[in-house]
Design a protein around this motif. Structure first.
Motif, short mmCIF file in Angstrom:
data_model
loop_
_atom_site.label_atom_id
_atom_site.label_comp_id
_atom_site.label_asym_id
_atom_site.label_seq_id
_atom_site.Cartn_x
_atom_site.Cartn_y
_atom_site.Cartn_z
N VAL A 156 -2.93 35.40 -34.98
CA VAL A 156 -4.14 36.22 -34.91
C VAL A 156 -4.53 36.40 -33.44
O VAL A 156 -4.71 35.41 -32.72
CB VAL A 156 -5.30 35.58 -35.70
N LEU A 157 -4.64 37.65 -33.02
CA LEU A 157 -4.99 37.96 -31.63
C LEU A 157 -6.33 38.67 -31.57
O LEU A 157 -6.62 39.54 -32.40
CB LEU A 157 -3.94 38.90 -31.02
N THR A 158 -7.15 38.31 -30.60
CA THR A 158 -8.37 39.05 -30.32
C THR A 158 -8.38 39.40 -28.83
O THR A 158 -7.99 38.57 -28.01
CB THR A 158 -9.64 38.25 -30.66
N THR A 159 -8.78 40.60 -28.53
CA THR A 159 -8.91 41.02 -27.13
C THR A 159 -9.98 42.10 -27.05
O THR A 159 -9.98 43.04 -27.85
CB THR A 159 -7.59 41.59 -26.58
N ASP A 160 -10.88 41.95 -26.07
CA ASP A 160 -11.90 42.97 -25.84
C ASP A 160 -12.38 42.88 -24.39
O ASP A 160 -11.74 42.23 -23.55
CB ASP A 160 -13.06 42.83 -26.84
N GLY A 161 -13.50 43.54 -24.10
CA GLY A 161 -14.04 43.46 -22.75
C GLY A 161 -14.56 42.08 -22.44
O GLY A 161 -14.14 41.43 -21.47
N PHE A 162 -15.45 41.62 -23.30
CA PHE A 162 -16.03 40.28 -23.14
C PHE A 162 -16.82 39.94 -24.38
O PHE A 162 -17.27 40.82 -25.12
CB PHE A 162 -16.94 40.22 -21.90
N GLY A 163 -17.01 38.67 -24.60
CA GLY A 163 -17.82 38.20 -25.72
C GLY A 163 -17.91 36.69 -25.70
O GLY A 163 -16.88 36.01 -25.78
N ASP A 164 -19.10 36.16 -25.50
CA ASP A 164 -19.32 34.71 -25.41
C ASP A 164 -18.42 34.07 -24.35
O ASP A 164 -17.85 33.00 -24.53
CB ASP A 164 -19.08 34.04 -26.77
N GLY A 165 -18.28 34.78 -23.23
CA GLY A 165 -17.54 34.22 -22.10
C GLY A 165 -16.04 34.39 -22.15
O GLY A 165 -15.34 34.01 -21.22
N LEU A 166 -15.52 34.97 -23.24
CA LEU A 166 -14.08 35.13 -23.39
C LEU A 166 -13.71 36.61 -23.52
O LEU A 166 -14.54 37.44 -23.89
CB LEU A 166 -13.57 34.38 -24.62
N CYS A 167 -12.43 36.90 -23.22
CA CYS A 167 -11.95 38.27 -23.43
C CYS A 167 -10.75 38.30 -24.37
O CYS A 167 -10.38 39.37 -24.85
CB CYS A 167 -11.57 38.92 -22.10
N ALA A 168 -10.14 37.14 -24.64
CA ALA A 168 -8.97 37.13 -25.51
C ALA A 168 -8.76 35.73 -26.08
O ALA A 168 -9.09 34.73 -25.42
CB ALA A 168 -7.72 37.56 -24.74
N THR A 169 -8.22 35.67 -27.29
CA THR A 169 -7.88 34.39 -27.91
C THR A 169 -6.62 34.55 -28.74
O THR A 169 -6.25 35.66 -29.15
CB THR A 169 -9.00 33.88 -28.84
N ILE A 170 -5.98 33.42 -29.00
CA ILE A 170 -4.88 33.33 -29.96
C ILE A 170 -5.28 32.30 -31.00
O ILE A 170 -5.63 31.16 -30.65
CB ILE A 170 -3.56 32.90 -29.29
N LYS A 205 -7.25 28.26 -36.56
CA LYS A 205 -7.25 27.26 -35.49
C LYS A 205 -6.99 27.96 -34.16
O LYS A 205 -5.97 28.63 -33.98
CB LYS A 205 -6.16 26.21 -35.73
N ARG A 206 -7.94 27.82 -33.23
CA ARG A 206 -7.76 28.48 -31.94
C ARG A 206 -6.77 27.68 -31.09
O ARG A 206 -6.93 26.48 -30.89
CB ARG A 206 -9.09 28.62 -31.20
N LEU A 207 -5.77 28.38 -30.57
CA LEU A 207 -4.74 27.74 -29.76
C LEU A 207 -4.89 28.05 -28.27
O LEU A 207 -4.57 27.22 -27.43
CB LEU A 207 -3.35 28.21 -30.23
N LYS A 208 -5.34 29.27 -27.94
CA LYS A 208 -5.46 29.68 -26.55
C LYS A 208 -6.72 30.53 -26.37
O LYS A 208 -7.14 31.22 -27.31
CB LYS A 208 -4.24 30.49 -26.10
N LYS A 209 -7.27 30.50 -25.17
CA LYS A 209 -8.41 31.37 -24.84
C LYS A 209 -8.26 31.87 -23.41
O LYS A 209 -7.63 31.24 -22.57
CB LYS A 209 -9.74 30.63 -25.01
N VAL A 210 -8.86 33.04 -23.14
CA VAL A 210 -8.84 33.64 -21.81
C VAL A 210 -10.27 34.00 -21.44
O VAL A 210 -10.96 34.68 -22.22
CB VAL A 210 -7.95 34.90 -21.75
N PHE A 211 -10.73 33.56 -20.28
CA PHE A 211 -12.09 33.87 -19.85
C PHE A 211 -12.23 35.35 -19.51
O PHE A 211 -11.28 36.00 -19.07
CB PHE A 211 -12.49 33.01 -18.65
N SER A 212 -13.44 35.88 -19.72
CA SER A 212 -13.64 37.33 -19.59
C SER A 212 -13.55 37.84 -18.16
O SER A 212 -13.49 39.04 -17.93
CB SER A 212 -14.98 37.73 -20.20
N LEU A 213 -13.51 36.94 -17.19
CA LEU A 213 -13.27 37.37 -15.81
C LEU A 213 -11.92 38.07 -15.70
O LEU A 213 -11.75 38.98 -14.90
CB LEU A 213 -13.31 36.14 -14.89
N ASN A 214 -10.95 37.65 -16.51
CA ASN A 214 -9.60 38.21 -16.50
C ASN A 214 -9.41 39.13 -17.70
O ASN A 214 -8.52 38.93 -18.52
CB ASN A 214 -8.57 37.09 -16.53
N SER A 215 -10.22 40.16 -17.80
CA SER A 215 -10.27 40.95 -19.03
C SER A 215 -9.44 42.24 -18.96
O SER A 215 -9.75 43.13 -18.16
CB SER A 215 -11.72 41.32 -19.34
#
Length: 527
Positions: A75-89, A98-108
């Motif tokens: 399951v992939l999520t990617t957007d501009g920003f949301g609750d400090g994140l821009c992407a997750t796996i 179960k969240r395995l990875k996250k990317v902070f929204s600074l790198n969006s």
């Protein structure tokens, strides 16, 4: 997360962001917002009910996984920003996420695309789709090689390294004076109990300010190039890094079925490229992939949490989940406009509409429940014959839309292979117009109005189970013309939402959007 991202940005910039006071104010307002929501629940006597907060990207992930028919998925999520994140796996398995990875929204990557929307004079966070449409008119040239250096995907750290000198962390050019004014408005209304009014007033002020998500450095870098080639460069780079992200995620989970959600997956070309990857067997795009779908995702997540994930809900089998209006509601609206319109009730609606479309009338169709998500899927649609390749010019002008935006077709499911080059496993998103395909020679010859300049189309596939009456209209059109597709575009004028009520449909009709309006079994023309 928001605080950590803030510190990271200061470290990378070696200075405070220009809008740091505004962002601190936003954090304070958010804290007060949660407190006030709980207070409002108490007034509504709902405070004894459990109160759940679901992380923004978890709502996207839940919508994608639980609405799909997958028992296991990456399951992939990617957007501009949301609750400090821009992407997750996430790993979707055993009805759990179960969240395995996250990317902070600074790198969006989402805000990377928003920057070009801003740069080219379109509305950020609203008109990104115009960049996708415009990109087809461009070509590989110097802008691509410049942009390629600005953002990438780092598989070692699961991150999108981005040169933030070319971007603004906030779209608003907000001064300290602005920030003080906003806080005073907020505090004054908050103390007086007018909590929601405070946000309304601030939003009214902010909406009048010019937004800009790119820096002067980006403007300077690309000032000598055409907007078409700039769009091509940003689109191509987004596709590359998102495919790399998806392939990396599949490698992490070991599952080659992907379910995706988040605003970045509103980009249908990105979805096509991910689906075509040899590492990916199937793709599912949540039909309401933007932030409008987060409420549904939150509800799905909480349901599964409260039931201990014993049973996964039934997969979403259509998007017709919106409001529906009774015959008396419709007649009341028709009578209200009786001085401007005339109507008749007909018994053979699918056959009549098919004939009108075959005669090249512009038909507005309003029927049943409204669609859930950003796409009109036949129940709030404008239907047009697909043969005229000049449609981008004259129909866009009529609807007051941007001239280069393509129109999408609806196609009989049984004729998909005759119309598109579809990789097995990519069919499901096409029921919801969330993916593009290359068109066959047959499609390019007979449906020129639906084929974009790059030879692709964003189709809606339709079968009898999804929407019987809509399917029958197209089937009858096929019998008349030998063409298994016609144009389906959203029933609305430019910058207006898709029509919801019978009155919305009549107002758009009277503004000139369509020649003939069908509301259920009522056929309406102007006096």
């Amino acid at each position: 997360l928001i605080f950590k991202e803030f510190v990271l940005e200061m470290w990378m910039r070696k200075s405070l962001p220009q809008d740091f006071i505004t962002r601190i104010g936003k954090c304070i307002m958010r804290f007060l917002y949660v407190k006030k929501v709980k207070s409002l629940l108490k007034k509504l006597e709902l405070h004894k009910k459990p109160f759940y907060y679901v992380n923004h990207h978890l709502t996207h992930a839940a919508g994608a996984f639980y609405a799909s028919n997958y028992e296991e998925a990456t399951v992939l999520t990617t957007d501009g920003f949301g609750d400090g994140l821009c992407a997750t796996i996430y790993l979707g398995k055993n009805n759990k996420l179960k969240r395995l990875k996250k990317v902070f929204s600074l790198n969006s990557p989402g805000l990377f695309y928003t920057a070009v929307t801003s740069l080219l004079g379109f509305k950020p966070l609203q008109h990104e789709g115009k960049i996708t449409g415009l990109a087809a008119y461009g070509k590989e040239s110097e802008p691509y090689h410049l942009i390629k250096k600005i953002i990438s995907f780092d598989s070692q750290k699961c991150n999108f390294p981005i040169d933030i000198r070319y971007f603004r962390s906030s779209g608003l050019s907000v001064t300290i004076k602005d920030t003080v004014s906003y806080l005073l408005i907020f505090i004054t209304n908050f103390m007086n109990g007018n909590f929601l009014q405070s946000f309304t007033k601030i939003n009214d002020i902010v909406s009048r300010k010019k937004t800009r998500w790119h820096s002067e450095k980006l403007s300077e870098l690309l000032k000598n190039f055409s907007r078409e080639d700039i769009s091509w460069a940003f689109q191509k780079r987004l596709e590359e890094i998102m495919v790399a992200f998806a392939e990396y995620a599949v490698g992490v989970t070991g599952i080659n079925r992907v379910a995706v959600s988040g605003g970045t997956f509103a980009n249908v070309k990105v979805n096509q490229k991910i689906g075509e990857s040899q590492n990916i067997k199937e793709i599912y795009v949540f039909p309401h992939m933007g932030d409008g779908g987060t409420a549904g995702g939150a509800a799905l997540y909480i349901y599964h949490m409260l039931t201990n994930c014993k049973n996964k809900v039934k997969a979403l089998d259509n998007a017709y989940l919106g409001p529906i209006y009774s015959d008396s509601d419709i007649l009341g609206t028709l009578n209200k406009y009786s001085d401007k319109i005339k109507w008749e009730k007909i018994n053979n609606t699918p056959q009549r509409l098919a004939t009108l479309i075959a005669e090249k009338k512009i038909v507005g169709r309003y029927s049943g429940r409204m669609e859930y998500g950003p796409r009109a899927l036949g129940n709030r649609s404008i239907l047009v014959h697909p043969s005229d390749k000049t449609i981008n010019d004259w129909l866009n002008k009529r609807l007051k839309r941007t001239e280069f935006m393509p129109f999408a077709p609806v196609t009989l499911k049984e004729e998909e292979k005759n119309s598109y080059l579809i990789k097995k496993g990519c069919e499901e998103p096409a029921y919801y117009m969330t993916i593009t395909f290359l068109c066959t020679d047959f499609m390019q010859k007979n449906c020129a109005a639906a084929v974009h300049v790059d030879g692709t189309a964003r189709p809606q596939l339709i079968d009898e189970q999804k929407n019987k009456t809509y399917y029958t209209i197209l089937k009858e059109f096929y019998k008349i013309t030998g063409i298994p597709s016609f144009i389906n575009t959203s029933f609305n004028m430019h910058e207006e939402p898709i029509v919801c009520t019978p009155e919305d449909a009549l107002r758009s009709f009277l503004q000139g959007a369509v020649d003939i309006l069908s509301i259920e079994d009522y056929l309406i023309t102007k006096r």
